[in-house]
Design a protein around this motif. Sequence first.
Motif, PDB file in Angstrom:
ATOM      1  N   TYR A 230       0.825  -1.212   0.000  1.00 39.09           N
ATOM      2  CA  TYR A 230       0.000   0.000   0.000  1.00 39.09           C
ATOM      3  C   TYR A 230       0.859   1.262   0.000  1.00 39.09           C
TER       4      TYR A 230
ATOM      5  N   GLU B 231       2.835   1.775  -3.294  1.00 38.65           N
ATOM      6  CA  GLU B 231       1.962   2.264  -4.360  1.00 38.65           C
ATOM      7  C   GLU B 231       1.522   3.701  -4.097  1.00 38.65           C
TER       8      GLU B 231
ATOM      9  N   GLU C 239      -5.412   5.727 -12.331  1.00 41.48           N
ATOM     10  CA  GLU C 239      -4.990   4.840 -11.255  1.00 41.48           C
ATOM     11  C   GLU C 239      -6.127   3.925 -10.831  1.00 41.48           C
TER      12      GLU C 239
ATOM     13  N   PHE D 168      -4.717  -3.021  -2.388  1.00 44.60           N
ATOM     14  CA  PHE D 168      -5.357  -2.315  -3.490  1.00 44.60           C
ATOM     15  C   PHE D 168      -6.773  -1.869  -3.125  1.00 44.60           C
TER      16      PHE D 168
ATOM     17  N   LYS E  67      -1.976  -8.214  -1.594  1.00 39.67           N
ATOM     18  CA  LYS E  67      -2.159  -7.194  -2.622  1.00 39.67           C
ATOM     19  C   LYS E  67      -3.631  -6.825  -2.776  1.00 39.67           C
TER      20      LYS E  67
ATOM     21  N   ASN F  73       4.187   6.120  -5.117  1.00 36.99           N
ATOM     22  CA  ASN F  73       4.244   6.307  -6.569  1.00 36.99           C
ATOM     23  C   ASN F  73       3.149   7.243  -7.059  1.00 36.99           C
TER      24      ASN F  73
END
Length: 300
Positions: free
Chosen positions: A77, A80, A103, A168, A164, A83
């Motif tokens: 988390y 990401e 995204e 996400f 993941k 980024n």
Amino acid sequence: MIQEISNRLLKQLENDVEQVCSQIKDPLKRLTMVLKLIREALKKLRLHVSDLKFKNKTEEIPIFKNIKPSFYQWQIYYTELYNIETNLPYGDADKQASFLEQELLFIERFFRQYAFLYQYYRLNADELDNLYFVRGAEMQSILLPEVPDLDPEFSTSCDYLFSKFRAFEALKEWVLERLLLLKKRSIDPQTLSGNLHPGEMNWTGDTIDLAEIGLGFYYTGKLNNGTAGLGEIFRWLEETFHVNIGIPAKRFAELRKRKRLSRTRYLNEMRDSLNLKMENEDEYVPTGKKKNNSAISDED
């Protein structure tokens, strides 16, 4: 035993991460410190797991289906999130919204790519747990993603993928909150005005107490005629009081898990303190003298 140990480790990790996020604004420095905390926590968890003596393989399942992903999700988390934050276009609300929408499409595409396993995760199914969450279980499938730095003593076929999924889902919530905020700001530019806020105030209590207030605002529908989102309320409180409250769903889950304390301990404390003040003011004083604790004036 391992559940109790992991709960303590996870709570400490999330508290430490929350403190870092509230104190450090530089994205790279914040990410570096957060990842260090997560790796240390995972290392401790691995040591505890390696000391366990399993009666059978199925005893491993809860560890790799639930416990490890609850830690590892934060590594995914925050990586990401870094980024996204560092690539978000600066200053232009339309460009930012377009970027965040892309995204969101990426996240949804990921869920569709692993649709069967994501459904298995969402339904909390267990028919294939012996394949997915037992170390050394043979499973060859093009449905599974590449796993970085696979540790056979602390990994199974699907614990990374379930981590993941969790990460996400939290990331999707973050993106949706930011998109909602951007759209409202583009409609009402006055919300960007610093004059809407009173003088600087810093929250000096526990952030879980502020989470209680935010949840109370949301579920009573007293902000923006009930149209304010929970994530938006949390972000508003964070910006107003200069703290990091955390993910709304996680804080709500913390309150639900309370057993010894009231689930709304802080709201109860506020109510009791206010009632006590009013009761003291209502007390009759025969001598006609004012009580030492005078009533709140209109100037306060």
